[in-house]
Design an enzyme around this catalytic site. Structure first.
Site, PDB file in Angstrom:
ATOM      1  CE  LYS A  63      62.670 100.236 -11.891  1.00 11.90           C
ATOM      2  NZ  LYS A  63      63.434 101.288 -11.212  1.00 11.90           N
ATOM      3  CG  HIS A 110      64.539  81.267   7.414  1.00  9.82           C
ATOM      4  ND1 HIS A 110      64.949  81.680   8.660  1.00  9.82           N
ATOM      5  CD2 HIS A 110      63.999  80.029   7.598  1.00  9.82           C
ATOM      6  CE1 HIS A 110      64.700  80.737   9.542  1.00  9.82           C
ATOM      7  NE2 HIS A 110      64.108  79.720   8.932  1.00  9.82           N
TER       8      HIS A 110
END
Ligand code: ARG
Length: 468
Positions: free
Chosen positions: A293, A166
């Site tokens: 980035k 999960h």
């Protein structure tokens, strides 16, 4: 009615015998496949060479005409490969482009090549040959990718990371083990492609339009000249079957899904919140506005391209659905999705191989994350079973209460004082701390197929023997 917009070329030279007028320009556009099926030129010429040689051997075409055809086809091949060949939409497809040029080069003998053959068996023979080559290329790419995964798995056999279910921390595993999971997936993908190749490797040439031919052809001869295992058994099936292409794209879709899962993990692992790995400059991009980035574009594209491959499979299957036997022109739509899907898969496999080969692993970040989130809770429960003989369900319950105590104390299990644990189960001793560390946890998972570093080293060796 809009005025007719005639094609420049008049009626088709190869099938226009019963036609007075040439096609409308729109007819020519919708009918022509040369823009994409020119990619079949090598297969088409190889098929024609095999067919012509067989016609000579069977006495259907003279040796002189056979020589002229072979020589002419060699010239056509050379013209195409050197970029000098002029492909014409008025000649519809690769088959007629090659044959028309052959006629220009050698004259009337070219007209004998199409004896005992149709474009229906010719097109599907070319297509099988193309997919066979594409599967072989993709298999080589997958093998090279597996080699990189195995090499990195061996180097990271002791690297501890959180295993997730999960996407919640579940139990510590090793990065080597995680990478070897993909080696197994790629192994099954290669197996599916190999199965497909085995089934498609039968030669439809000689089925002619749909019914076979009255000429005394030798289908075994053309099949073996083109390295097929045997001729196809039924002429109707030969020209109408496309399950080989559907199967190739089904296998390709599953492969693309596998690649997308690893791609997604790279996207997660490279995020600032995880920092498990860093991609190399060669496989990262920057942002034009945000200087900090470092984007995992290649991984995102591999993830995205899975949709494109599934789209190709879906388009092909829907196109085939409900078509009566034998050939229908709908089936000309079979090629573009296959070409696009294989190109996409080869590119995706190559990019994944590059990213994994170059990535830098942040072992400290992985190990720290592995120790948080109470990842050794199962080890604690197992210890209660082994050392105190608790039934597993009760051990699970006791462990749950200890986890809650750690959560309230704001610490990991390994840092919880013994008294806090004994408050839940008085028989717990300091020996429990041996199993609460992540190193001990992974080292204990020695069952076959488990994550222990020694297992991973043995599994990497086994995978190398099996796949490389
Ligand atoms: N370009 C065609 C295709 O790919 C070749 C077969 C044409 N056959 C025919 N009977 N019109 O399907």
């Amino acid at each position: 009615m809009p005025p007719k917009n005639k094609s420049e070329t008049g009626s088709n030279a190869l099938w226009g015998g019963r036609f007075e007028a040439g096609p409308d320009a729109l007819m020519e556009r919708i009918n022509a496949s040369i823009a994409f099926d020119k990619r079949l030129y090598a297969q088409d010429i190889a098929g024609s060479m095999a067919h012509a040689a067989m016609l000579v051997k069977q006495g259907i075409v003279s040796a002189e005409d056979g020589d002229a055809i072979r020589g002419g086809l060699e010239t056509v091949l050379e013209e195409i490969e050197s970029g000098r060949f002029e492909f014409k939409a008025s000649l519809e497809d690769i088959h007629m482009n090659v044959e028309a040029r052959l006629a220009e080069l050698i004259g009337p003998a070219a007209g004998r090549l199409h004896t005992a053959r149709s474009r229906n068996d010719q097109a599907v023979t070319d297509f099988r040959l193309w997919i066979r080559d594409a599967i072989d290329r993709l298999d080589r790419g997958l093998r090279a990718f597996q080699a990189v995964l195995i090499e990195r798995a061996e180097a990271e056999a002791d690297t501890i990371m959180p295993g997730f279910t999960h996407l919640q921390t579940a139990q510590p595993v090793t990065l080597g083990h995680h990478l070897l999971a993909y080696v197994e997936m790629m192994g099954r993908d290669r197996g599916r492609l190999a199965d497909c190749r085995r089934r498609l490797n039968e030669c439809p040439l000689g089925a002619a339009a749909l019914a076979g031919t009255a000429f005394p052809i030798d289908r075994e001869a053309t099949a073996s000249a083109l390295h097929f295992d045997r001729p196809t058994a039924n002429s109707l099936d030969s020209v109408s079957a496309r399950d080989f292409a559907m199967e190739a794209l089904a296998a390709g879709t599953i492969l693309a899904v596998h690649l997308s899962r690893l791609a997604d993990e790279l996207v997660i692992w490279t995020s600032a919140q995880f920092r498990f790995v860093a991609l190399s400059d060669a496989f990262s991009t920057g942002s034009s506005i945000m200087p900090q980035k470092r984007n995992p574009d290649a991984a995102e594209l591999v993830r995205g391209k899975a949709g494109r491959v599934l789209g190709a499979f879906n388009g092909l299957v829907v196109m085939m659905k409900g078509l009566p036997l034998a050939y229908a022109k709908d089936m000309q739509e079979d090629k573009e999705p296959v070409f696009d899907a294989f190109e996409t898969l080869e590119l995706s496999v190559g990019a994944m191989r590059g990213m994994i080969a170059d990535m830098t692993v942040n072992r400290d970040a992985m190990c720290a994350a592995a120790g948080s989130g109470f990842s050794t809770a199962t080890d604690l429960a197992d210890w209660l079973v082994r050392s105190l003989d608790l039934p597993f369900r009760e051990a699970h319950h006791v462990t749950g209460r200890i986890v809650r105590a750690a959560e309230e104390a704001g610490c990991d299990l390994a840092d919880l004082p013994l008294e806090a644990m004994q408050a839940m189960e008085p028989r717990i001793t300091t020996a429990v701390y041996d199993v609460l560390g992540v190193e001990n946890s992974v080292a204990s998972r020695t069952s076959f197929g488990g994550t222990a570093p020694d297992n991973v080293r043995a599994a990497a060796t086994a995978a190398r023997d099996k796949y490389l």
